[in-house]
Write a protein that holds these residues in place. Structure first.
Motif, mmCIF file in Angstrom:
data_model
loop_
_atom_site.group_PDB
_atom_site.id
_atom_site.type_symbol
_atom_site.label_atom_id
_atom_site.label_comp_id
_atom_site.label_asym_id
_atom_site.label_seq_id
_atom_site.Cartn_x
_atom_site.Cartn_y
_atom_site.Cartn_z
ATOM 1 N N ILE A 32 0.857 -1.189 0.000
ATOM 2 C CA ILE A 32 0.000 0.000 0.000
ATOM 3 C C ILE A 32 0.893 1.238 0.000
ATOM 4 N N SER A 33 0.631 2.144 -0.926
ATOM 5 C CA SER A 33 1.427 3.364 -1.004
ATOM 6 C C SER A 33 0.892 4.400 -0.011
ATOM 7 N N HIS B 58 -3.944 2.667 -1.739
ATOM 8 C CA HIS B 58 -3.103 3.770 -1.284
ATOM 9 C C HIS B 58 -3.810 4.610 -0.231
ATOM 10 N N ASP C 97 -3.654 8.563 1.487
ATOM 11 C CA ASP C 97 -3.175 9.933 1.320
ATOM 12 C C ASP C 97 -3.471 10.732 2.582
#
Length: 216
Positions: free
Chosen positions: A90-91, A130, A132
């Motif tokens: 997972i970014s 991802h 953020d």
């Protein structure tokens, strides 16, 4: 505290055995000890959460406010969770608005808030997704948004999401683990700072948890 002390001792002895202090271990022995270690860690997490809940309910949490760089703290928490994110592919992206003022807050408790929200975002995001994080100035306060591409929260669960011990039913619940206390503790800590916390979610698409702290 009486429960935590023997668990710390158990964890220490298990670590010594895993290091081969008393001789080499077979593969099954090592695997069994790792299961013991993981379960001890879960018990310690539960006890720590219960201690925090009892302190909040008793009004015993005293904030040690100081001007802190919230952006720097978010980067530190992100780095501490690096292995958790890489294990799930997972970014993680962190965007901090430049020239933000420092916020008067308890650094340890702010770290706890950020750790809970960012770790949860990772746990409830499928492999390859991802997360953020955005920090920005919201006028008289700083706002943090933690957005994931996870499973989201079902409509019937949304009103209970900050309730102690509540864990929403979703495809990743059992894998994610946890005590069901993290979000309720996080909410109380944000409120003790004079802030507010909320979320926006779409089932199957992701969730954004946001909190805002006053600058004055």
């Amino acid at each position: 505290h009486e429960l935590r002390t023997p668990l710390t001792s158990i964890r220490g002895y298990v670590d010594l055995l895993l290091l081969g202090t008393l001789g080499p271990l077979s593969q099954p022995q090592g695997d069994f000890l790792k299961v013991v270690k993981n379960n001890v860690a879960q018990l310690v997490e539960l006890i720590d959460d219960l201690l925090d809940v009892s302190k909040v309910e008793a009004g015993e949490i005293r904030l040690r406010r100081e001007p802190i760089d919230l952006g720097e703290l978010l980067y530190e928490v992100g780095e501490s969770l690096f292995s958790q994110f890489t294990a799930r592919s997972i970014s993680l992206a962190i965007e901090v608005q430049p020239d933000l003022p420092r916020v008067p807050a308890d650094r340890q408790r702010m770290r706890q808030i950020a750790l809970n929200l960012i770790s949860n975002a990772c746990k409830y995001t499928p492999i390859g997704g991802h997360v953020d994080i955005r920090l920005r100035n919201g006028g008289a306060r700083l706002q943090v948004d933690v957005r994931d591409t996870g499973v989201g929260i079902a409509p019937e669960a949304q009103q209970h999401i900050f309730t102690p011990f509540f864990r929403a039913d979703n495809p990743l619940r059992d894998e994610a683990g946890g005590t069901g206390l993290g979000l309720s503790i996080t909410k109380r800590l944000v409120e003790l700072h004079g802030g507010e916390i909320w979320f926006d979610t779409h089932e199957g698409q992701g969730t954004t948890f946001s909190f805002a702290l006053p600058l004055g």
